[in-house]
Write an enzyme that holds these catalytic residues in place. Structure first.
Site, PDB file in Angstrom:
ATOM      1  N   TYR A  47       0.837  -1.193   0.000  1.00 30.92           N
ATOM      2  CA  TYR A  47       0.000   0.000   0.000  1.00 30.92           C
ATOM      3  C   TYR A  47       0.884   1.261   0.000  1.00 30.92           C
ATOM      4  O   TYR A  47       0.696   2.173  -0.800  1.00 30.92           O
ATOM      5  CB  TYR A  47      -0.910  -0.010   1.228  1.00 30.92           C
ATOM      6  CG  TYR A  47      -1.756   1.238   1.360  1.00 30.92           C
ATOM      7  CD1 TYR A  47      -2.981   1.321   0.714  1.00 30.92           C
ATOM      8  CD2 TYR A  47      -1.324   2.331   2.110  1.00 30.92           C
ATOM      9  CE1 TYR A  47      -3.760   2.459   0.812  1.00 30.92           C
ATOM     10  CE2 TYR A  47      -2.089   3.471   2.210  1.00 30.92           C
ATOM     11  CZ  TYR A  47      -3.306   3.532   1.568  1.00 30.92           C
ATOM     12  OH  TYR A  47      -4.063   4.674   1.662  1.00 30.92           O
ATOM     13  N   LYS A 132       4.547   1.324  17.493  1.00 33.75           N
ATOM     14  CA  LYS A 132       3.421   1.618  16.606  1.00 33.75           C
ATOM     15  C   LYS A 132       2.447   0.449  16.709  1.00 33.75           C
ATOM     16  O   LYS A 132       2.654  -0.599  16.114  1.00 33.75           O
ATOM     17  CB  LYS A 132       3.886   1.815  15.165  1.00 33.75           C
ATOM     18  CG  LYS A 132       2.746   2.237  14.253  1.00 33.75           C
ATOM     19  CD  LYS A 132       3.242   2.660  12.897  1.00 33.75           C
ATOM     20  CE  LYS A 132       2.164   3.202  11.986  1.00 33.75           C
ATOM     21  NZ  LYS A 132       0.901   2.500  11.984  1.00 33.75           N
ATOM     22  N   ARG A 153     -11.525   7.205  13.708  1.00 35.32           N
ATOM     23  CA  ARG A 153     -10.903   8.273  12.939  1.00 35.32           C
ATOM     24  C   ARG A 153     -11.730   8.669  11.721  1.00 35.32           C
ATOM     25  O   ARG A 153     -11.807   9.836  11.376  1.00 35.32           O
ATOM     26  CB  ARG A 153      -9.511   7.849  12.479  1.00 35.32           C
ATOM     27  CG  ARG A 153      -8.861   8.971  11.694  1.00 35.32           C
ATOM     28  CD  ARG A 153      -7.402   8.747  11.515  1.00 35.32           C
ATOM     29  NE  ARG A 153      -7.154   7.684  10.560  1.00 35.32           N
ATOM     30  CZ  ARG A 153      -5.946   7.280  10.206  1.00 35.32           C
ATOM     31  NH1 ARG A 153      -4.899   7.834  10.755  1.00 35.32           N
ATOM     32  NH2 ARG A 153      -5.790   6.329   9.331  1.00 35.32           N
ATOM     33  N   GLU A 189      -5.009   3.859  20.616  1.00 32.80           N
ATOM     34  CA  GLU A 189      -5.257   2.728  19.729  1.00 32.80           C
ATOM     35  C   GLU A 189      -5.984   1.613  20.478  1.00 32.80           C
ATOM     36  O   GLU A 189      -5.570   1.231  21.568  1.00 32.80           O
ATOM     37  CB  GLU A 189      -3.891   2.221  19.230  1.00 32.80           C
ATOM     38  CG  GLU A 189      -3.950   1.410  17.992  1.00 32.80           C
ATOM     39  CD  GLU A 189      -3.835   2.258  16.710  1.00 32.80           C
ATOM     40  OE1 GLU A 189      -3.890   3.513  16.790  1.00 32.80           O
ATOM     41  OE2 GLU A 189      -3.731   1.650  15.635  1.00 32.80           O
ATOM     42  N   CYS A 427     -12.189 -35.762  -7.139  1.00 34.16           N
ATOM     43  CA  CYS A 427     -13.255 -36.534  -7.793  1.00 34.16           C
ATOM     44  C   CYS A 427     -12.770 -37.271  -9.031  1.00 34.16           C
ATOM     45  O   CYS A 427     -13.559 -37.924  -9.704  1.00 34.16           O
ATOM     46  CB  CYS A 427     -14.417 -35.622  -8.165  1.00 34.16           C
ATOM     47  SG  CYS A 427     -14.033 -34.511  -9.527  1.00 34.16           S
TER      48      CYS A 427
END
Ligand code: IVH
Length: 691
Positions: A47, A132, A153, A189, A427
């Protein structure tokens, strides 16, 4: 910082523009998954890389910056069911240091010294170095010492009122100790410890329910439960690390003194923190914490450095999204070598065959990894993985583990390549990979128990028929024991049959039967989605339900009729038509109806000419007071209108909220009518333009 990282700059503005657009869309989608669904699909590192690439692009081409770019705001949005809380002081995010090496500590210190105008002769800057915590940010508003509001937030400006839920958390004091100021907002937090999380999952498993993925998402999900008694059942905890608005209280001189003051007010403050003088001591803290990371009772994803003196903090000030005086210094994702023992294949709901690496168990990123999905055959070739290889396994935070690469220098002579089996391990039907497809498939269809199980799980899933308690284990037992072959068989189960299963108490059996009974009353959209027709996701199911109004019309639609549905293309149309042509699928549907599965009938809303906004194009810009962008878009589309991304002469209306930017200006310059959220609602209620 923006340009610090070498984002691949495509050079030509058109390419840059296109890339920026792609990145924005991708980041918005990841924000949605992270904040709205508590189910991220990429690691924080991935990210961050996307985010930094966008920042770098925008820094290189300032004309690319749009007011709604995720770089201009804190990600996330509010869920509609909680009352909005406007943060009087915004809840900011922290910038992430790009270096996940020790250098990050020195880079940050060097930048602070530069920005404070300090020379080599000046004394070291003092920092508060903290952990953190990997949880959910929370703002607790105390008035005259009493907890009044707890808010998430949200987008940083407006969060959700989750007070009732947060009151169930024992570690959050209802009252402050000592002489409390008239107003004090405590920021911190919410998190869950590893052991509480493990115990919770044990209970889930005992009850045959699906285990939770990780503590962070579980904590976030629990805080945003609609029913506080559900939150109360989750072992949530809290750490305070900062403040928001205060009134009638003289601020301490430093972050360290602030944390002590919060502690004295009875707030839980983590003791694993250090006053660090200069970059060297920050680096020492980073190294020490990284070494102990897995021994901590809770998950962290890095450390945070804050300039300790509040006066210096004030001098440094803020950027748009974050303070200049703090930084998050993350740890690199853990990468551990292990042996690739075998590659098996798994059969999914649609028969898709997924190769899965069985590796020698390794503890990485907080869990023991034994199986790693390898996605498909080509992926295995691309990474040049051979059975017997030593491979590097990575698990970043809350993401599924990956095999990053093999170490060719450690390849044993007897290493062998993966060969896709010819027959399905479940299968024995043929496995085929069609020309031009990456995925190989079992051709057994519902003859294949693996596909049958997956189809049942999908049928029962939350967004489909929502049968609580019908998890992996139970479905395995039901299918393997021959009690259930198709979804309709579920409705023939009684308490006696279920209670006879191993590890199934009468009480749980009764709950499952009740959940199955409840699922009979559903909606056409859920039902269509539950059928598990290839390529038909929730939104297509919704479009189909809306367009045809009833199941019979849908079942009898040929490809041409299906192509009339908004957003249905040839592949989808073919898949749907083929599904309903199959006699056994039609029979399955009839058996479900005969079992009593039903939904409210509604009039079909075919695309052409329907809806009060039919033929109109609306453009959304800025933040609307109560509707999220998706909700507003859905409302427009439900009324037959089109929600477009940019303003042109063809735009019928621009719907503007707070902080509307360029689109609003453009609308004004083109003379296009601008309305707000209420205007939009009124327009729809009134029945469109002239009505
Ligand atoms: S301070 C103005 N301290 O990490 C700075 N945040 O993106 C506000 N976090 O939203 C944050 N541990 O949810 C701060 N010791 C810590 C933290 C911390 C975790 C979270 C917080 C924030 C996010 C940063």
């Amino acid at each position: 910082m923006a340009a610090a990282r070498s984002a691949q700059d495509p050079g030509a503005p058109a390419a840059a523009r296109k890339r920026a657009q792609e990145l924005r869309a991708e980041i918005v989608e990841h924000n949605r998954r992270y904040y709205d669904e508590d189910a991220p699909t990429v690691s924080d590192a991935e990210y961050d890389a996307l985010f930094r690439e966008l920042e770098a692009l925008e820094a290189g081409h300032p004309s690319l910056v749009t007011p709604d770019s995720p770089t201009q705001r804190v990600g996330g949005r509010r869920a509609a069911q909680f009352a909005p809380v406007r943060h009087r002081l915004p809840m900011l995010s922290i910038q992430t240091e790009t270096e996940t090496t020790i250098d990050g500590a020195y880079t940050f210190d060097a930048r602070m010294r530069r920005e404070l105008g300090l020379g080599p002769g000046d004394p070291p800057v003092e920092y508060m170095a903290e952990l953190k915590f990997d949880g959910l940010a929370m703002s607790l508003r105390y008035e005259r010492g009493e907890l009044r509001v707890a808010a998430t937030r949200g987008d940083g400006e407006t969060g959700e009122d989750v007070t009732a839920n947060v009151r169930t958390i024992r570690e959050v004091p209802q009252k402050l100790k000592g002489r409390a100021p008239p107003v004090l907002e405590v920021r911190g937090e919410i998190y869950m410890t590893r052991s509480d999380f493990a115990a919770l999952n044990e209970r889930q498993e005992e009850q045959g329910l699906r285990p939770y993925v990780n503590p962070r998402n579980t904590a976030a999900g629990a805080v945003r439960q609609l029913d506080p008694s559900m939150t109360a059942q989750r072992p949530l905890r809290f750490f305070a690390y900062g403040i928001g608005e205060v009134e009638g209280w003289e601020l301490p001189a430093s972050q360290s003194a602030l944390l002590e003051a919060l502690d004295a007010f009875g707030q839980p403050v983590n003791r694993d923190r250090r006053l660090a003088r200069g970059g060297e001591e920050l680096a020492k803290f980073y190294r020490a914490v990284e070494a102990r990371r897995d021994d901590l009772p809770f998950e962290i994803d890095g450390v945070v450095y804050k300039v300790d003196s509040l006066a210096l903090q004030q001098q440094l000030g803020f950027r748009t999204r974050e303070p200049r005086w703090a930084i998050a210094h993350k740890f690199p994702p853990e990468e551990i070598p292990t042996r690739l023992l075998a590659i098996d294949v798994q059969v999914g709901r649609t028969g898709a065959i997924t190769p899965v690496a069985r590796v020698e168990p390794v503890f990485v990123g907080g869990t023991t990894v034994t199986n790693v999905t390898l996605h498909n055959e080509d992926e295995i070739r691309r990474r040049d993985l051979m059975i017997g290889d030593t491979v590097i396994v990575r698990r970043a935070g809350d993401v599924i583990p990956q095999v990053v690469r093999a170490l060719p220098e450690r390849r044993p002579p007897d290493a062998r390549p993966f060969v896709m089996p010819k027959r399905c391990p479940e299968c024995d039907s043929a496995i085929v990979r069609l020309e031009g497809e990456v995925i190989a498939r079992c051709t057994g269809g519902l003859v294949c128990p693996a596909q049958r199980k997956a189809a049942l799980l999908h049928f029962a899933s939350r967004r489909a028929m929502d049968i609580e308690g019908l998890g992996d284990k139970l479905v395995d037992q039901l299918v393997d024991g021959g009690l259930v072959r198709t979804p309709a068989d579920l409705y023939t189960l009684g308490i006696a049959k279920l209670a006879a299963l191993e590890r199934m108490a009468d009480r749980s059996a009764a709950n499952v039967v009740e959940a199955i009974e409840r699922s009979k009353s559903t909606t056409l959209q859920r039902f269509v989605y539950a059928l598990g027709i290839r390529h038909v996701g929730e939104s297509t199911a919704r479009d189909l339900a809306r367009h045809f109004g009833g199941l019979d019309a849908l079942m009898d639609a040929d490809e041409a009729a299906l192509l009339e549905v908004a957003d249905v293309g040839p592949v989808l149309a073919q898949s749907i038509a083929r599904f309903f042509v199959e006699p056994h699928n039609r029979e399955g549907v009839e058996r479900l109806r005969a079992a009593g599965v039903h939904w409210p009938a509604h009039a079909p809303q075919p695309r052409e000419g329907a809806g009060v906004l039919a033929g109109m194009t609306l453009v959304l810009t800025g933040t609307l007071p109560t509707l999220s962008r998706d909700e507003a878009k859905a409302m427009i589309e439900a009324a037959g209108g089109k929600a477009a991304g940019s303003v042109s002469a063809k735009t019928s209306y621009v719907v503007a909220g707070d902080e509307a930017g360029g689109k609003l200006d453009k609308a004004r310059s083109l003379g296009i009518p601008v309305i707000d959220e209420d205007g939009l609602k009124a327009l729809i209620a009134r029945g469109g333009d002239g009505a």
